[in-house]
Design a protein around this motif. Structure first.
Motif, mmCIF file in Angstrom:
data_model
loop_
_atom_site.group_PDB
_atom_site.id
_atom_site.type_symbol
_atom_site.label_atom_id
_atom_site.label_comp_id
_atom_site.label_asym_id
_atom_site.label_seq_id
_atom_site.Cartn_x
_atom_site.Cartn_y
_atom_site.Cartn_z
ATOM 1 N N ALA A 28 0.840 -1.209 0.000
ATOM 2 C CA ALA A 28 0.000 0.000 0.000
ATOM 3 C C ALA A 28 0.871 1.253 0.000
ATOM 4 C CB ALA A 28 -0.925 -0.018 1.213
ATOM 5 N N GLU A 29 1.884 1.271 0.838
ATOM 6 C CA GLU A 29 2.765 2.453 0.918
ATOM 7 C C GLU A 29 3.527 2.643 -0.404
ATOM 8 O OE1 GLU A 29 2.435 4.582 3.044
ATOM 9 O OE2 GLU A 29 2.484 3.893 5.111
ATOM 10 N N GLN A 30 4.012 1.552 -0.964
ATOM 11 C CA GLN A 30 4.739 1.657 -2.237
ATOM 12 C C GLN A 30 3.809 2.186 -3.336
ATOM 13 O OE1 GLN A 30 6.097 -2.390 -2.603
ATOM 14 N NE2 GLN A 30 8.023 -1.999 -1.544
ATOM 15 N N ASP A 46 4.908 17.044 0.748
ATOM 16 C CA ASP A 46 5.461 16.652 2.062
ATOM 17 C C ASP A 46 5.117 15.204 2.364
ATOM 18 O OD1 ASP A 46 6.550 19.063 2.540
ATOM 19 O OD2 ASP A 46 5.083 19.721 4.040
ATOM 20 N N HIS A 47 3.859 14.834 2.050
ATOM 21 C CA HIS A 47 3.433 13.474 2.386
ATOM 22 C C HIS A 47 4.123 12.430 1.503
ATOM 23 C CE1 HIS A 47 1.183 10.845 4.869
ATOM 24 N NE2 HIS A 47 0.700 10.193 3.833
ATOM 25 N N LEU A 48 4.448 12.813 0.288
ATOM 26 C CA LEU A 48 5.204 11.892 -0.584
ATOM 27 C C LEU A 48 6.571 11.606 0.050
ATOM 28 C CD1 LEU A 48 5.747 10.311 -3.187
ATOM 29 C CD2 LEU A 48 6.302 12.467 -4.326
ATOM 30 N N ILE A 51 7.346 11.899 3.208
ATOM 31 C CA ILE A 51 7.121 11.121 4.442
ATOM 32 C C ILE A 51 6.804 9.656 4.108
ATOM 33 C CG2 ILE A 51 5.459 10.827 6.359
ATOM 34 C CD1 ILE A 51 5.365 13.938 6.483
ATOM 35 N N THR A 52 6.029 9.450 3.049
ATOM 36 C CA THR A 52 5.642 8.073 2.689
ATOM 37 C C THR A 52 6.865 7.243 2.282
ATOM 38 O OG1 THR A 52 3.496 8.901 1.957
ATOM 39 C CG2 THR A 52 4.054 6.685 1.273
ATOM 40 N N LYS A 53 7.826 7.915 1.593
ATOM 41 C CA LYS A 53 9.063 7.192 1.241
ATOM 42 C C LYS A 53 9.794 6.753 2.513
ATOM 43 C CE LYS A 53 9.746 9.467 -3.214
ATOM 44 N NZ LYS A 53 10.429 10.548 -3.933
ATOM 45 N N LYS A 54 9.751 7.619 3.536
ATOM 46 C CA LYS A 54 10.379 7.241 4.812
ATOM 47 C C LYS A 54 9.604 6.108 5.482
ATOM 48 C CE LYS A 54 10.767 11.161 7.120
ATOM 49 N NZ LYS A 54 11.158 12.076 8.213
ATOM 50 N N GLN A 55 8.274 6.135 5.311
ATOM 51 C CA GLN A 55 7.442 5.086 5.928
ATOM 52 C C GLN A 55 7.719 3.718 5.304
ATOM 53 O OE1 GLN A 55 3.549 6.785 5.405
ATOM 54 N NE2 GLN A 55 3.698 7.999 7.272
ATOM 55 N N VAL A 56 8.019 3.721 3.997
ATOM 56 C CA VAL A 56 8.377 2.455 3.334
ATOM 57 C C VAL A 56 9.642 1.899 3.990
ATOM 58 C CG1 VAL A 56 9.221 1.433 1.171
ATOM 59 C CG2 VAL A 56 7.274 2.994 1.121
ATOM 60 N N TYR A 97 -7.692 4.668 5.784
ATOM 61 C CA TYR A 97 -7.370 3.238 5.666
ATOM 62 C C TYR A 97 -6.032 2.952 6.357
ATOM 63 C CZ TYR A 97 -6.195 -1.303 3.726
ATOM 64 O OH TYR A 97 -5.836 -2.618 3.594
ATOM 65 N N GLU A 98 -5.079 3.849 6.107
ATOM 66 C CA GLU A 98 -3.755 3.657 6.713
ATOM 67 C C GLU A 98 -3.804 3.781 8.237
ATOM 68 O OE1 GLU A 98 -0.092 4.742 4.282
ATOM 69 O OE2 GLU A 98 -1.423 6.469 4.068
ATOM 70 N N ILE A 99 -4.598 4.736 8.714
ATOM 71 C CA ILE A 99 -4.728 4.906 10.171
ATOM 72 C C ILE A 99 -5.303 3.626 10.795
ATOM 73 C CG2 ILE A 99 -6.051 6.150 11.964
ATOM 74 C CD1 ILE A 99 -5.641 8.707 10.166
ATOM 75 N N GLU A 151 2.132 10.124 11.984
ATOM 76 C CA GLU A 151 2.316 10.895 10.740
ATOM 77 C C GLU A 151 1.059 10.866 9.876
ATOM 78 O OE1 GLU A 151 7.155 10.163 10.324
ATOM 79 O OE2 GLU A 151 5.757 9.057 9.041
ATOM 80 N N GLU A 152 0.426 9.683 9.801
ATOM 81 C CA GLU A 152 -0.805 9.559 8.999
ATOM 82 C C GLU A 152 -1.911 10.428 9.599
ATOM 83 O OE1 GLU A 152 -0.162 8.271 6.408
ATOM 84 O OE2 GLU A 152 0.864 6.357 6.518
ATOM 85 N N SER A 153 -1.974 10.427 10.904
ATOM 86 C CA SER A 153 -2.994 11.203 11.586
ATOM 87 C C SER A 153 -2.762 12.709 11.368
ATOM 88 C CB SER A 153 -2.951 10.852 13.074
ATOM 89 O OG SER A 153 -4.017 11.428 13.735
HETATM 90 FE FE LIG Z 1 1.608 6.177 4.667
#
Ligand SMILES: [Fe+2]
Length: 241
Positions: A69-71, A95-97, A99-104, A161-163, A191-193
């Motif tokens: 999902a994150e990818q 910003d979220h892009l 952050i999402t790379k960091k979440q992966v 969904y992510e939360i 971060e998602e929140s």
């Molecule tokens: Fe995420």
């Protein structure tokens, strides 16, 4: 009798642990749960005994689904950023892009902590949510605030969904005694929140009030006018001879 006492004490400890978890779950990532930490050796022993349990396997399966999902979000966000017009929305998505790379990478670290390969397994829900977001972009006028409002709605569905996923993963990680993994999952949950709150603010203060003034599309008016005009029948062919 000693054995019976020892067996009885285990569920009691579990119950205490569950009660602290409810706080974190209901706060959806905004509150750091007070956790009863186990010693490293206890964690290792428990992890070894539970390695192949159905609960542990389900935890790993949801992690794989979440990694995919994150990818997929990393791959999909650029289209949303390009389609957005409001500067604050573009910045929030950019910003979220990042952050999402960091979440992966953080999820890959979770797999590493579990001693497992970071394998992504297709998440049909995220695939559908992204598809719906793309449809929203296609069906709204380019440069309109309505399109931006639609992008926010789609992005917030993804966030929610992510939360739900990270909130649940965090609680399962705590139950299974994967405290270090739980710390990482909790960081992402927060971060998602935060991203969800930021999107709500942009929608409420900027985008939605402006979308309310979007003019009807010119193309639709033309189509209606064309339909109202009488169509002339080609009668000349019948008059020959
Ligand atoms: Fe995420």
């Amino acid at each position: 009798m000693k054995t019976a006492t020892a067996t009885k004490s285990k569920p009691a400890a579990k119950k205490a642990s569950v009660s602290t978890k409810k706080t974190s779950n209901s706060a959806a990532g905004k509150t750091t749960a007070a956790r009863s930490r186990k010693s490293a050796s206890t964690q290792m022993k428990e992890a070894a005994s539970k390695e192949n349990s159905p609960f542990e396997k389900m935890f790993e399966d949801i992690l794989k689904d979440t990694l995919w999902a994150e990818q997929h979000i990393v791959a999909s966000l650029p289209k949303m950023i390009e389609a957005a017009s409001t500067e604050s929305l573009k910045e929030a998505l950019e910003d979220h892009l990042h952050i999402t790379k960091k979440q992966v990478r953080r999820l890959e670290k979770v797999f590493q902590l579990l001693g497992k390969d970071a394998k992504a397994v297709k998440c049909p829900v995220m695939e559908a949510l992204v598809k719906e977001g793309n449809k929203m972009i296609e069906e709204t006028p380019e440069g309109s605030m309505t399109r931006d409002a639609g992008i926010i709605i789609s992005a917030q569905k993804i966030e929610h969904y992510e939360i739900a996923a990270y909130g649940s993963l965090l609680q399962v990680a705590l139950t299974l005694g994967h405290d270090d993994a739980a710390d990482l999952l909790e960081q992402t949950l927060m971060e998602e929140s935060d991203a969800d709150e930021m999107l709500s603010e942009i929608a409420e203060t900027e985008v939605n009030p402006m979308a309310d003034y979007d003019e009807p599309e010119q193309e639709e008016q033309d189509t209606e006018e064309e339909q109202d005009e009488p169509i002339e029948e080609p009668v000349e062919a019948e008059e020959e001879e």
